[in-house]
Design an enzyme around this catalytic site. Sequence first.
Site, PDB file in Angstrom:
ATOM      1  CG  ASN A   1      -6.604  -1.133   0.989  1.00 23.40           C
ATOM      2  OD1 ASN A   1      -5.875  -0.807   0.062  1.00 23.40           O
ATOM      3  ND2 ASN A   1      -6.129  -1.493   2.171  1.00 23.40           N
TER       4      ASN A   1
ATOM      5  CG  HIS B   1      -3.314   3.273   1.898  1.00 29.66           C
ATOM      6  ND1 HIS B   1      -3.875   2.786   0.734  1.00 29.66           N
ATOM      7  CD2 HIS B   1      -3.339   2.238   2.788  1.00 29.66           C
ATOM      8  CE1 HIS B   1      -4.203   1.523   0.908  1.00 29.66           C
ATOM      9  NE2 HIS B   1      -3.886   1.166   2.145  1.00 29.66           N
TER      10      HIS B   1
ATOM     11  CB  CYS C   1      -0.956   0.003   1.188  1.00 27.79           C
ATOM     12  SG  CYS C   1      -2.085  -1.404   1.202  1.00 27.79           S
TER      13      CYS C   1
END
Length: 328
Positions: free
Chosen positions: A285, A255, A115
């Site tokens: 996500n 993020h 990520c």
Amino acid sequence: MSFASVKLAGTGSYVPQRRLTNEELSKLVDTNDQWIVQRTGIRERRIAAEGETTASMAVAASKAALADAKMEAGDLDLIVCATITPEMQLPSTACFVAKELGLNRAPAFDVTAACSGFLYALETGANFIKGGNYRNVLVLGAETLSRVTDYTDRGSCIIFGDGAGAAILRGEQAGDSGLLYSSLYADGNGWELLYCLPGSRHPITPQLLEQRGQYMKIRGREVYKFAVQRFEELIRDGMEKCGLTVEQIDLIVPHQVNQRIIDSAIAKLGIGPEKVFVNIDRYGNTSAASIPIALDEARRQGKLQAGQVAMMVAFGAGLTWANAVIRL
């Protein structure tokens, strides 16, 4: 030729058309819309169609970024693609993107930092520019996480989605805009909090497939604690290194890990939600694609304009974490 600044010349993004809603997921695992929204803030996520891949989505995002920058693909000197779901083990996804853009000499390679991947790729691209041998660098974050998501595990399948985002960095000899600061970190001791097994340590075997080891595993509670802590640290670090106050930051682009994590971190920092760009409710996500998709949307919605300052923060498997401060 050396460049004094690394500017953001353009951005682009792509998400698949198919929406996977919480209601649909409730038919696959023991969950419901209220439970998912309360714990994650996610209402739906995008899922790649048959034939859509990490590279094809990255190409679409790249073309949008080139159009935004008013550039041709031939102007690119380098491609850096962040992904944990590559087109295949080899060659790199960046090579497939280069092929589709009609490039046959520009260097192209992938970066793997989960990520945090886009910010790792961003600093890598910026340093290539500062070195003086490259001027225009395409930086990508692209993921097809649905292909490594276990849709029998309610703790993980509710979280992830697919998509791609792109940014074009351009070296300039003068100017006060561009990348002001960035930093990267990693601690391999925390690898067991989020991982996907297939590789040299765990080759693909009938036993691995039987244990569903080809899918991502996540320890949500520990990841939550880690992300909240790092979120706060990264923002404070970016402000300190750039001499900025909260008031001087126009937008935080984090993020898109979890709405509760974002809310908890900004509350500790005394930052109002209006200063944080969030789209996790629509996309979930998307790992390395998360920040560049959000950055592109924020610009296109007018929430980030020329002269304004944005701070990006990320944390992910590795464990990795990173930040970047940029003036548009």
